[in-house]
Design a protein around this motif. Structure first.
Motif, short mmCIF file in Angstrom:
data_model
loop_
_atom_site.label_atom_id
_atom_site.label_comp_id
_atom_site.label_asym_id
_atom_site.label_seq_id
_atom_site.Cartn_x
_atom_site.Cartn_y
_atom_site.Cartn_z
N MET A 1 0.97 -1.25 0.12
CA MET A 1 0.00 0.06 0.07
C MET A 1 0.64 1.41 -0.08
SD MET A 1 -2.96 -1.13 2.73
CE MET A 1 -4.27 -0.08 2.01
N GLY A 2 0.52 2.29 -0.59
CA GLY A 2 1.23 3.39 -0.65
C GLY A 2 0.50 4.73 -1.24
N TRP A 3 1.51 5.61 -1.35
CA TRP A 3 0.96 6.95 -1.80
C TRP A 3 1.84 7.44 -2.97
CZ3 TRP A 3 -3.54 8.95 0.12
CH2 TRP A 3 -3.98 8.40 1.18
N TYR A 4 1.33 8.27 -3.82
CA TYR A 4 2.05 8.93 -5.03
C TYR A 4 1.56 10.09 -4.96
CZ TYR A 4 3.98 4.30 -6.52
OH TYR A 4 4.59 3.11 -6.40
N ARG A 5 2.16 11.04 -5.67
CA ARG A 5 1.53 12.42 -5.90
C ARG A 5 1.88 12.77 -7.41
NH1 ARG A 5 5.29 15.82 -1.48
NH2 ARG A 5 7.44 15.81 -2.68
N ARG A 6 0.92 13.75 -7.74
CA ARG A 6 0.84 14.32 -9.16
C ARG A 6 2.19 15.20 -9.46
NH1 ARG A 6 -4.30 17.44 -11.09
NH2 ARG A 6 -5.28 15.18 -10.87
N ALA A 7 2.77 15.05 -10.32
CA ALA A 7 3.89 15.82 -10.64
C ALA A 7 3.51 16.55 -12.10
CB ALA A 7 5.16 14.91 -10.77
N THR B 1 2.29 20.68 -2.14
CA THR B 1 1.14 21.00 -2.88
C THR B 1 1.03 20.23 -4.05
OG1 THR B 1 0.88 23.18 -1.75
CG2 THR B 1 -0.30 22.70 -3.83
N THR B 2 0.03 19.58 -4.15
CA THR B 2 -0.46 18.77 -5.20
C THR B 2 -1.48 17.81 -4.94
OG1 THR B 2 0.29 17.44 -7.35
CG2 THR B 2 1.56 16.91 -5.12
N THR C 1 -3.13 21.27 -0.05
CA THR C 1 -2.57 22.46 -0.41
C THR C 1 -1.77 23.25 0.52
OG1 THR C 1 -4.29 22.84 -2.05
CG2 THR C 1 -3.00 24.88 -1.14
N VAL C 2 -0.44 23.56 0.56
CA VAL C 2 0.27 24.25 1.67
C VAL C 2 0.46 25.42 1.30
CG1 VAL C 2 2.12 24.02 3.13
CG2 VAL C 2 1.31 21.81 1.89
#
Length: 116
Positions: free
Chosen positions: A34-40, A90-91, A113-114
């Motif tokens: 299980m994991g997390w990715y973020r939009r680039a 932020t993404t 959002t930071v």
């Protein structure tokens, strides 16, 4: 029907914290990673962190020491505790699950959002 339901995103000031959650349901095989990715940029998805069934974790260099991934195997839920958040965090964050045969599933994404 497989569902990955994410929650916990939002607006936070620099230096603040957020906790993301992702609950998986409808997956009949054992869940391996299980994991997390973020939009680039370019709509790619960058690796953030993963955790295996046995609790082995990996982190992107950019989040080491600030983010902590954990999971509750009984609830098929993965968490991402994010501390000391920076504007560059932020993404959109995506939950990702890989089962033992190797099928990969994605959540719908949650916005972080930071900003001050």
């Amino acid at each position: 029907q497989v569902q990955l339901v994410e929650s916990g995103g939002g607006l936070v000031q620099p230096g603040g914290s957020l906790r993301l959650s992702c609950a998986a349901s409808g997956i009949t095989n054992p869940i391996y990673i299980m994991g997390w990715y973020r939009r680039a940029p370019g709509n790619k998805r960058d690796f953030v962190a993963t955790i295996t069934q046995d609790g082995d974790t990996k982190y992107a260099d950019s989040v080491k020491g600030r983010f902590t991934i954990s999971r509750d195997n009984a609830k098929n839920t993965v968490y991402l505790e994010m501390n000391n958040l920076k504007p560059e965090d932020t993404t959109v964050y995506y939950c990702n699950v890989v089962d033992l045969p190797g099928y990969r599933y994605w959540g719908q994404g949650t916005q972080v959002t930071v900003s001050s």
